[in-house]
Write a protein that holds these residues in place. Structure first.
Motif, PDB file in Angstrom:
ATOM      1  N   ASP A  43       0.901  -1.141  -0.083  1.00  0.00           N
ATOM      2  CA  ASP A  43      -0.139   0.021   0.265  1.00  0.00           C
ATOM      3  C   ASP A  43       0.888   1.237  -0.050  1.00  0.00           C
ATOM      4  OD1 ASP A  43      -2.263  -1.425   0.105  1.00  0.00           O
ATOM      5  OD2 ASP A  43      -2.875  -0.942   2.052  1.00  0.00           O
ATOM      6  N   LYS A  44       2.118   1.067  -0.198  1.00  0.00           N
ATOM      7  CA  LYS A  44       3.158   2.171  -0.333  1.00  0.00           C
ATOM      8  C   LYS A  44       3.287   2.860   1.324  1.00  0.00           C
ATOM      9  CE  LYS A  44       4.909   1.953  -4.198  1.00  0.00           C
ATOM     10  NZ  LYS A  44       4.589   0.403  -4.411  1.00  0.00           N
ATOM     11  N   ALA A  45       2.888   2.027   2.193  1.00  0.00           N
ATOM     12  CA  ALA A  45       3.155   2.887   3.650  1.00  0.00           C
ATOM     13  C   ALA A  45       4.514   2.699   3.966  1.00  0.00           C
ATOM     14  CB  ALA A  45       2.219   1.994   4.635  1.00  0.00           C
ATOM     15  N   ILE A  46       5.240   3.731   4.515  1.00  0.00           N
ATOM     16  CA  ILE A  46       6.546   3.745   4.731  1.00  0.00           C
ATOM     17  C   ILE A  46       6.779   4.108   6.313  1.00  0.00           C
ATOM     18  CG2 ILE A  46       7.209   4.557   2.442  1.00  0.00           C
ATOM     19  CD1 ILE A  46       7.282   7.392   3.434  1.00  0.00           C
ATOM     20  N   HIS A  47       5.659   3.918   7.002  1.00  0.00           N
ATOM     21  CA  HIS A  47       5.976   4.274   8.480  1.00  0.00           C
ATOM     22  C   HIS A  47       4.398   3.829   9.058  1.00  0.00           C
ATOM     23  CE1 HIS A  47       7.209   6.070  12.317  1.00  0.00           C
ATOM     24  NE2 HIS A  47       5.975   6.667  12.449  1.00  0.00           N
ATOM     25  N   ALA A  48       4.759   3.123  10.314  1.00  0.00           N
ATOM     26  CA  ALA A  48       3.360   2.796  11.041  1.00  0.00           C
ATOM     27  C   ALA A  48       3.672   2.917  12.560  1.00  0.00           C
ATOM     28  CB  ALA A  48       3.008   1.268  10.402  1.00  0.00           C
ATOM     29  N   GLU A  49       2.507   3.378  13.117  1.00  0.00           N
ATOM     30  CA  GLU A  49       2.677   3.495  14.458  1.00  0.00           C
ATOM     31  C   GLU A  49       1.484   2.439  15.129  1.00  0.00           C
ATOM     32  OE1 GLU A  49       3.002   7.699  15.557  1.00  0.00           O
ATOM     33  OE2 GLU A  49       4.806   7.636  14.785  1.00  0.00           O
ATOM     34  N   ILE A  50       2.012   1.487  15.736  1.00  0.00           N
ATOM     35  CA  ILE A  50       1.429   0.193  16.104  1.00  0.00           C
ATOM     36  C   ILE A  50       0.823  -0.026  17.429  1.00  0.00           C
ATOM     37  CG2 ILE A  50       1.621  -2.420  15.900  1.00  0.00           C
ATOM     38  CD1 ILE A  50       3.468  -2.221  13.838  1.00  0.00           C
ATOM     39  N   PHE A  51      -0.161  -0.226  17.618  1.00  0.00           N
ATOM     40  CA  PHE A  51      -0.992  -0.433  19.047  1.00  0.00           C
ATOM     41  C   PHE A  51      -0.893  -1.747  19.269  1.00  0.00           C
ATOM     42  CE2 PHE A  51      -4.564   2.854  18.006  1.00  0.00           C
ATOM     43  CZ  PHE A  51      -3.653   4.084  18.544  1.00  0.00           C
ATOM     44  N   PHE A  52      -0.576  -2.136  20.459  1.00  0.00           N
ATOM     45  CA  PHE A  52      -0.709  -3.662  21.049  1.00  0.00           C
ATOM     46  C   PHE A  52      -1.333  -3.569  22.505  1.00  0.00           C
ATOM     47  CE2 PHE A  52       2.737  -5.286  24.116  1.00  0.00           C
ATOM     48  CZ  PHE A  52       3.277  -4.039  24.204  1.00  0.00           C
ATOM     49  N   ASP A  53      -2.000  -4.693  22.890  1.00  0.00           N
ATOM     50  CA  ASP A  53      -2.943  -4.525  23.927  1.00  0.00           C
ATOM     51  C   ASP A  53      -2.275  -5.680  24.835  1.00  0.00           C
ATOM     52  OD1 ASP A  53      -4.907  -2.941  23.337  1.00  0.00           O
ATOM     53  OD2 ASP A  53      -6.017  -4.307  22.152  1.00  0.00           O
ATOM     54  N   PRO A  54      -1.261  -5.421  25.539  1.00  0.00           N
ATOM     55  CA  PRO A  54      -0.568  -6.422  26.476  1.00  0.00           C
ATOM     56  C   PRO A  54      -1.519  -6.919  27.387  1.00  0.00           C
ATOM     57  CG  PRO A  54       0.209  -4.140  27.079  1.00  0.00           C
ATOM     58  CD  PRO A  54      -0.692  -4.288  25.720  1.00  0.00           C
ATOM     59  N   GLN A  55      -2.452  -6.188  27.984  1.00  0.00           N
ATOM     60  CA  GLN A  55      -3.558  -6.999  28.783  1.00  0.00           C
ATOM     61  C   GLN A  55      -4.129  -7.968  28.341  1.00  0.00           C
ATOM     62  OE1 GLN A  55      -4.554  -2.876  29.726  1.00  0.00           O
ATOM     63  NE2 GLN A  55      -4.827  -3.176  31.978  1.00  0.00           N
ATOM     64  N   GLY A  56      -4.754  -7.939  27.090  1.00  0.00           N
ATOM     65  CA  GLY A  56      -5.235  -8.991  26.252  1.00  0.00           C
ATOM     66  C   GLY A  56      -4.419 -10.210  26.444  1.00  0.00           C
ATOM     67  N   HIS A  57      -3.216 -10.154  26.461  1.00  0.00           N
ATOM     68  CA  HIS A  57      -2.163 -11.208  26.601  1.00  0.00           C
ATOM     69  C   HIS A  57      -1.941 -11.959  28.104  1.00  0.00           C
ATOM     70  CE1 HIS A  57      -2.498 -10.147  22.351  1.00  0.00           C
ATOM     71  NE2 HIS A  57      -1.859  -9.036  22.740  1.00  0.00           N
ATOM     72  N   THR A  58      -1.445 -10.959  28.858  1.00  0.00           N
ATOM     73  CA  THR A  58      -1.296 -11.189  30.145  1.00  0.00           C
ATOM     74  C   THR A  58      -2.312 -11.727  30.889  1.00  0.00           C
ATOM     75  OG1 THR A  58      -1.361  -8.981  30.881  1.00  0.00           O
ATOM     76  CG2 THR A  58       0.805  -9.544  30.356  1.00  0.00           C
ATOM     77  N   GLU A  59      -3.512 -11.282  30.768  1.00  0.00           N
ATOM     78  CA  GLU A  59      -4.660 -11.773  31.372  1.00  0.00           C
ATOM     79  C   GLU A  59      -5.022 -13.321  30.909  1.00  0.00           C
ATOM     80  OE1 GLU A  59      -8.417  -9.827  30.645  1.00  0.00           O
ATOM     81  OE2 GLU A  59      -8.203  -9.494  32.595  1.00  0.00           O
ATOM     82  N   ARG A  60      -4.467 -13.863  30.099  1.00  0.00           N
ATOM     83  CA  ARG A  60      -4.727 -15.232  29.601  1.00  0.00           C
ATOM     84  C   ARG A  60      -3.144 -16.083  29.581  1.00  0.00           C
ATOM     85  NH1 ARG A  60      -3.133 -15.941  24.349  1.00  0.00           N
ATOM     86  NH2 ARG A  60      -2.791 -14.018  23.238  1.00  0.00           N
ATOM     87  N   GLY A  61      -2.406 -15.288  30.372  1.00  0.00           N
ATOM     88  CA  GLY A  61      -1.268 -16.206  30.920  1.00  0.00           C
ATOM     89  C   GLY A  61      -0.134 -16.016  29.916  1.00  0.00           C
ATOM     90  N   ILE A  62      -0.167 -15.230  29.042  1.00  0.00           N
ATOM     91  CA  ILE A  62       1.053 -15.069  28.054  1.00  0.00           C
ATOM     92  C   ILE A  62       1.890 -13.902  28.494  1.00  0.00           C
ATOM     93  CG2 ILE A  62       1.672 -14.448  25.869  1.00  0.00           C
ATOM     94  CD1 ILE A  62       0.162 -17.285  25.989  1.00  0.00           C
ATOM     95  N   ALA A  63       3.090 -13.973  28.637  1.00  0.00           N
ATOM     96  CA  ALA A  63       4.045 -13.167  29.284  1.00  0.00           C
ATOM     97  C   ALA A  63       4.122 -11.695  28.386  1.00  0.00           C
ATOM     98  CB  ALA A  63       5.555 -13.701  29.649  1.00  0.00           C
TER      99      ALA A  63
END
Ligand code: ADE
Ligand code: ZN
Length: 344
Positions: A96-116
């Motif tokens: 798509d000719k994107a040259i930069h991205a600012e990415i969200f992640f949801d750590p609590q969506g993972h730590t809540e189910r036991g993923i470090a």
């Protein structure tokens, strides 16, 4: 200037350099990858086929979507899973000719189910490094707090992020908006800002203009995610315009979640005409039926956007980024060069 044909508009959008500022990496999990990871990790998923998964992606509001989004991320278990997810996103936006991205992640969506915490962030950061090395796409990482959880939980997550602070650019606020106003997170945002992190927050997606005011005044955000409902309050519009606050608008998301009934009713063109610094983004592309250029294209078609609008949107995506001043200036020149070549 207007386009001579829809094909010309499509070609212009396809090639213009752009940045994405509102993307939940867990929302780029395509059904095909969901099945592959489920198999790799020996996890049962409640769908028989990719088609069945896609059929389940019919939402009438944000919560409908969130329920299935949190269920989907359950297949993400290992560092390699997070790497594969993130790399697939970068490979896709490269086209798509994107040259930069600012990415969200949801750590609590993972730590809540036991993923470090480290499992998730290590995989994402490794892909960010490889995307820059092999695709030339730069990126920044924004850690979001889930607003349906408590502020104490968000504070614990910020604490957990301590070893990674040099690699995280900012904090964000996402998940169920109604009933969870920004004021609930004033302390954790103050702490994050004191640590030198940028701040963004979802506001005015489903929530009222009051939530947007709170995000500005109490969370002291540097950028607003969505912000659609700001238009209901003329004083708020003035504030956003005078401060040139960037709005990360997500048209296909708004359509999928019934924030608008039809893309022809979408407020994006109105935002630009009011002098607001609006940008176009995909939010959760695998759930909402389109990546970055799909969002540009569908919106341009529905709202009859002209070349100046597209250029403004692409330029705003860099102006609103957390890149340094010189890199922003360079990116704006890259857009000017592209326009000159396209016209020539
Ligand atoms: N999490 C992922 N996508 C979201 C959205 N559009 N709004 C709130 N939280 C989200
Ligand atoms: Zn979002």
């Amino acid at each position: 200037m207007s386009f001579s044909s829809p094909q010309q508009r499509q070609a212009f959008i396809a090639g213009i350099p752009k940045a994405e500022l509102h993307l939940h990496i867990e929302g780029s999990l395509e059904p095909e990858m969901m099945f592959a990871l489920a198999q790799r990790n020996g996890i049962d998923i409640p769908f028989a086929s990719v088609e069945e998964v896609r059929k389940a992606y019919a939402f009438s509001n944000l919560q409908d979507f969130l329920d299935i989004y949190y269920q989907g991320m359950n297949v993400l278990r290992t560092e390699q899973d997070f790497y594969d997810l993130t790399m697939a996103y970068f490979n896709r936006i490269h086209t798509d000719k994107a040259i930069h991205a600012e990415i969200f992640f949801d750590p609590q969506g993972h730590t809540e189910r036991g993923i470090a915490f480290s499992t998730a962030i290590d995989g994402i950061l490794r892909a960010m490094g490889d995307a820059e090395a092999h695709l030339g796409i730069t990126s920044k990482l924004i850690m979001c707090f889930l607003r349906h959880l408590s502020e104490a939980d968000a504070l614990a997550t910020l604490e957990e992020a301590t070893p990674y602070l040099g690699k995280i650019s900012g904090v964000g606020l996402d998940s169920s908006e109604l009933g969870h106003p920004p004021s609930k997170f004033a302390k954790v945002f103050a702490k994050a800002k004191a640590l030198g992190l940028k701040a963004v927050a979802h506001a005015g997606e489903e929530g009222p203009p009051d939530y947007v005011w709170e995000a500005l005044d109490l969370l002291k955000i540097d950028r607003m995610d969505h912000g659609n409902r700001s238009l209901e309050d003329p004083r708020l519009v003035e504030r956003l315009r005078d401060n040139q606050m960037t709005l990360t608008v997500c048209p296909l998301s708004n359509l999928s979640l019934c924030v608008v009934d039809n893309l022809t009713d979408h407020p994006l063109k109105k935002m630009l005409d009011l002098g607001l610094r609006a940008t176009i983004n995909s939010d959760d592309p695998s759930y909402f039926g389109g990546y970055l250029n799909d969002n540009y294209e569908a919106t341009a078609s529905a709202l009859n956007l002209d070349k100046d609008d597209i250029v403004a949107l692409a330029k705003n995506s860099f102006r609103g980024s957390f890149l340094g001043e010189e890199t922003i200036a360079q990116s704006l020149r890259r857009i000017d060069d592209y326009v000159a070549r396209f016209d020539g």
